[in-house]
Design an enzyme around this catalytic site. Sequence first.
Site, PDB file in Angstrom:
ATOM      1  N   GLY A  39       0.317  -0.791   0.026  1.00 32.57           N
ATOM      2  CA  GLY A  39       0.251   0.179  -0.029  1.00 32.57           C
ATOM      3  C   GLY A  39       1.039   1.674   0.437  1.00 32.57           C
ATOM      4  O   GLY A  39       0.546   2.413   0.841  1.00 32.57           O
ATOM      5  N   GLY A  83       1.953   3.431  -2.130  1.00 33.03           N
ATOM      6  CA  GLY A  83       1.426   4.634  -2.930  1.00 33.03           C
ATOM      7  C   GLY A  83       0.397   5.556  -2.764  1.00 33.03           C
ATOM      8  O   GLY A  83       0.260   6.447  -3.754  1.00 33.03           O
ATOM      9  N   ASP A 136      -3.330  -6.963  -5.925  1.00 30.38           N
ATOM     10  CA  ASP A 136      -3.929  -7.550  -4.781  1.00 30.38           C
ATOM     11  C   ASP A 136      -3.671  -8.159  -3.375  1.00 30.38           C
ATOM     12  O   ASP A 136      -3.070  -9.281  -4.090  1.00 30.38           O
ATOM     13  CB  ASP A 136      -5.392  -7.806  -5.543  1.00 30.38           C
ATOM     14  CG  ASP A 136      -6.404  -8.343  -4.167  1.00 30.38           C
ATOM     15  OD1 ASP A 136      -6.194  -7.773  -2.687  1.00 30.38           O
ATOM     16  OD2 ASP A 136      -7.665  -9.037  -4.024  1.00 30.38           O
ATOM     17  N   ASN A 184       1.774  -2.488   5.544  1.00 29.57           N
ATOM     18  CA  ASN A 184       1.161  -1.165   5.945  1.00 29.57           C
ATOM     19  C   ASN A 184      -0.088  -1.478   5.283  1.00 29.57           C
ATOM     20  O   ASN A 184      -1.491  -0.773   5.730  1.00 29.57           O
ATOM     21  CB  ASN A 184       1.934  -0.090   4.369  1.00 29.57           C
ATOM     22  CG  ASN A 184       0.922   1.132   4.911  1.00 29.57           C
ATOM     23  OD1 ASN A 184       0.508   1.763   6.037  1.00 29.57           O
ATOM     24  ND2 ASN A 184       0.395   0.970   3.615  1.00 29.57           N
ATOM     25  N   SER A 219      -2.660  -0.638  15.233  1.00 28.39           N
ATOM     26  CA  SER A 219      -4.081   0.252  15.286  1.00 28.39           C
ATOM     27  C   SER A 219      -4.276   0.750  16.913  1.00 28.39           C
ATOM     28  O   SER A 219      -3.780  -0.835  17.764  1.00 28.39           O
ATOM     29  CB  SER A 219      -5.251  -0.272  14.331  1.00 28.39           C
ATOM     30  OG  SER A 219      -5.852   1.275  15.052  1.00 28.39           O
ATOM     31  N   TYR A 275     -11.517  -6.236  12.268  1.00 27.16           N
ATOM     32  CA  TYR A 275     -10.258  -5.040  11.819  1.00 27.16           C
ATOM     33  C   TYR A 275     -10.163  -4.639  13.259  1.00 27.16           C
ATOM     34  O   TYR A 275      -8.526  -5.348  13.383  1.00 27.16           O
ATOM     35  CB  TYR A 275     -10.405  -3.512  10.943  1.00 27.16           C
ATOM     36  CG  TYR A 275      -8.783  -2.798  11.282  1.00 27.16           C
ATOM     37  CD1 TYR A 275      -8.368  -2.889  10.474  1.00 27.16           C
ATOM     38  CD2 TYR A 275      -9.427  -1.362  11.641  1.00 27.16           C
ATOM     39  CE1 TYR A 275      -7.394  -1.848   9.948  1.00 27.16           C
ATOM     40  CE2 TYR A 275      -8.561  -0.652  11.972  1.00 27.16           C
ATOM     41  CZ  TYR A 275      -6.857  -0.907  11.010  1.00 27.16           C
ATOM     42  OH  TYR A 275      -6.661   0.458  11.206  1.00 27.16           O
ATOM     43  N   THR A 294      -9.588  -6.790  15.337  1.00 26.52           N
ATOM     44  CA  THR A 294      -9.119  -8.321  15.721  1.00 26.52           C
ATOM     45  C   THR A 294      -8.075  -9.253  14.633  1.00 26.52           C
ATOM     46  O   THR A 294      -7.205  -9.497  15.174  1.00 26.52           O
ATOM     47  CB  THR A 294     -10.793  -9.717  14.904  1.00 26.52           C
ATOM     48  OG1 THR A 294     -11.581  -9.607  16.013  1.00 26.52           O
ATOM     49  CG2 THR A 294      -9.619 -10.656  15.420  1.00 26.52           C
TER      50      THR A 294
END
Length: 256
Positions: free
Chosen positions: A19, A21, A68, A95, A147, A160, A162
């Site tokens: 991720g 970009g 992906d 990330n 996070s 998320y 979890t």
Amino acid sequence: MTKGAIFPDLNGQSVFITGGGSGIGAHLTDGFMGQGADVSFVQRRDATAFCDEMKAKHGRSPHAMRCDISDIGALQTCIAQAAETHGPVSVLVNNAANDARHAAEDVTEEFWDQSQAINLKPYFFASQAVIAGMRAQGGGAVINMSSISYMMGGAGFVSYTTANAGINGMTRSLAREFGPDNIRFNALAPGWVLTEKQKEMWVTPEGLAAHVERQCLKETLAPQDIVDAVLFLASRSSRMMTGQMMVVDGGVVTTG
């Protein structure tokens, strides 16, 4: 304007970012390139405009690949291509994530599996894919972005949070297993970073004010606050740190 720290050992390092970009990932790519690192990244969307921006700024482009990350085979192929282009990956930053909000009662098995396929599974298999190259080089650094959401018991995105908790456990286990190879694994848990996506989708004046009130430091978090922490964890300045969760949130949660 305050200048960030320079980490000379990052110059010439082969860095791979998922991720890389957009959002915080784009700032990470910019930050590593500013240190002289050779950056490869994967992104679902076309990143030509961003790469052009980086070339104008740094005099060279990152190696961007469309992927992906839930397709593990494709992700591992991209990591192999990055190693061919810039040499074996010496710094991996996991990330990419999707923090889409959802009500627990609406979650289907398909949604749950897809969420973990984005937010947790690629972190492990990207890590697995770089281990042999790092071992051959005498070591390396993996930074797993998590996070503070799971530490706060955040509601409204349980799949998320979890995954975030799983990232922390995985980081600790991999740090123990590959410490003898001098491969360091650390996690970084940002607070509410005001990226453009966050501003567009989630930020309200009332919500932001309430969150800043929870912080010890009464300023909002910017992407550069996360970049500086990741650069530190990637560099030899943190050479004896592994298996740790670093929190950068202005003082919302406490650890220890």
